[in-house]
Design an enzyme around this catalytic site. Structure first.
Site, short mmCIF file in Angstrom:
data_model
loop_
_atom_site.label_atom_id
_atom_site.label_comp_id
_atom_site.label_asym_id
_atom_site.label_seq_id
_atom_site.Cartn_x
_atom_site.Cartn_y
_atom_site.Cartn_z
N SER A 14 -21.14 -5.30 62.51
CA SER A 14 -20.02 -5.97 61.83
C SER A 14 -20.26 -7.39 61.34
O SER A 14 -20.65 -8.28 62.09
CB SER A 14 -18.81 -5.99 62.76
OG SER A 14 -17.87 -6.94 62.34
N LYS A 64 -9.73 2.94 56.46
CA LYS A 64 -8.91 2.16 55.53
C LYS A 64 -7.73 2.97 54.96
O LYS A 64 -6.69 2.40 54.62
CB LYS A 64 -9.76 1.61 54.39
CG LYS A 64 -10.74 0.54 54.84
CD LYS A 64 -11.45 -0.10 53.67
CE LYS A 64 -12.42 -1.17 54.16
NZ LYS A 64 -13.00 -1.95 53.06
N ASP A 101 -9.48 -6.71 50.11
CA ASP A 101 -10.73 -6.35 49.43
C ASP A 101 -10.63 -6.61 47.93
O ASP A 101 -11.60 -7.05 47.29
CB ASP A 101 -11.04 -4.86 49.64
CG ASP A 101 -11.62 -4.57 51.01
OD1 ASP A 101 -12.20 -5.49 51.62
OD2 ASP A 101 -11.51 -3.42 51.47
N TYR A 206 -23.96 -5.17 52.38
CA TYR A 206 -24.52 -6.51 52.56
C TYR A 206 -25.66 -6.51 53.58
O TYR A 206 -26.29 -7.54 53.81
CB TYR A 206 -23.43 -7.49 53.02
CG TYR A 206 -22.76 -7.08 54.31
CD1 TYR A 206 -23.23 -7.53 55.53
CD2 TYR A 206 -21.67 -6.22 54.30
CE1 TYR A 206 -22.63 -7.14 56.73
CE2 TYR A 206 -21.07 -5.82 55.48
CZ TYR A 206 -21.55 -6.29 56.68
OH TYR A 206 -20.96 -5.88 57.85
N GLY A 227 -22.45 -7.36 48.71
CA GLY A 227 -21.05 -7.47 49.12
C GLY A 227 -20.71 -8.66 49.98
O GLY A 227 -19.57 -8.79 50.43
#
Length: 246
Positions: A14, A64, A101, A206, A227
């Site tokens: 994370s 999500k 986002d 990322y 990202g």
């Protein structure tokens, strides 16, 4: 101490935990941030019951969309997008979902946009892609989806894509997890020979910092971006939302 955290599955990697932990230490803020790794979204109510002092959460893959039925309210953007990545929990236990986002994506891609960037391909159809689609609409950029299988609303499968298709879509956004660490030698199966120096290749991934998708785009002369900036922008937006109700 105020407790915050990230809800997801297999989230040891994370970004959010490291980002907020560093922020709280640097700014000497009385907050903690931890990962809540759930094997199934059905465990979410138990998580809240066991941790009644949590007042805010981020949400990541794969929850999500699945988190929405567990929320009491959605803000307008989250409702339109159909995906949530930020939750506030009021003192009365009411859960409200937001999507930051879209804000992070818009802030990060706008500096790269030029007049010829009128059409985009979105690789993937999961929860992350929904915020991207919403933002492209707001930017008046036409878009189409690419998926592994044919389904309603999807114009291309990866097998369908031609060099000419790639040439005509000057923005290509990877919203799939393909290429994420540790599978760094993988990339979306598109005809990279169609990528030019007028393209933007944007990868929501990322880790690694430069995916194979971005490397192949760079070799063709495209502008590339991962990202990370999007994550930083969306995290700060989530932080402002949490503080508005704290």
């Amino acid at each position: 101490m105020y407790r915050l955290g990230l809800l997801g599955k297999h989230i040891d990697y994370s970004f959010s935990k490291h980002y907020f932990k560093s922020k709280f230490e640097t700014e000497q803020l009385p907050f903690t941030y931890e990962n809540f790794d759930l094997d199934n979204i059905s465990l979410f109510p138990k998580l809240l019951n066991d941790n009644p002092d949590i007042f805010g959460l981020n949400v990541t893959i794969p929850y999500k969309e699945e988190i929405i039925p567990y929320l009491d309210k959605l803000d307008k953007k989250a409702k339109k997008i159909g995906a949530v990545n930020t939750i506030t929990i009021s003192s009365k236990g009411q859960l409200k979902g937001y999507n930051t986002d879209c804000y992070g994506f818009k802030k990060s891609i706008k500096p790269l946009l030029k007049k010829h960037h009128k059409k985009a391909l979105i690789l993937g159809t999961g929860g992350a892609s929904k915020a991207i689609a919403y933002t492209l609409k707001k930017l008046n950029i036409k878009f189409d989806y690419v998926s592994r299988t044919s389904k309603p609303g999807v114009k291309f499968t990866y097998e369908d894509l031609t060099i000419e298709d790639i040439e005509s879509y000057k923005i290509i956004i990877n919203c799939s997890p393909v290429g994420t660490y540790p599978k760094v030698n993988s990339c979306p199966n598109i005809p990279y020979d169609g990528v030019t120096n007028k393209h933007i290749l944007y990868d929501l991934i990322y880790n690694p910092e430069q995916t194979k998708f971005l490397k192949l785009g760079e070799l063709q002369g495209a502008d590339t971006i991962n990202g990370l900036k999007m994550l930083e922008f969306q995290a700060e937006k989530a932080w402002r939302i949490w503080n508005s109700i704290k």
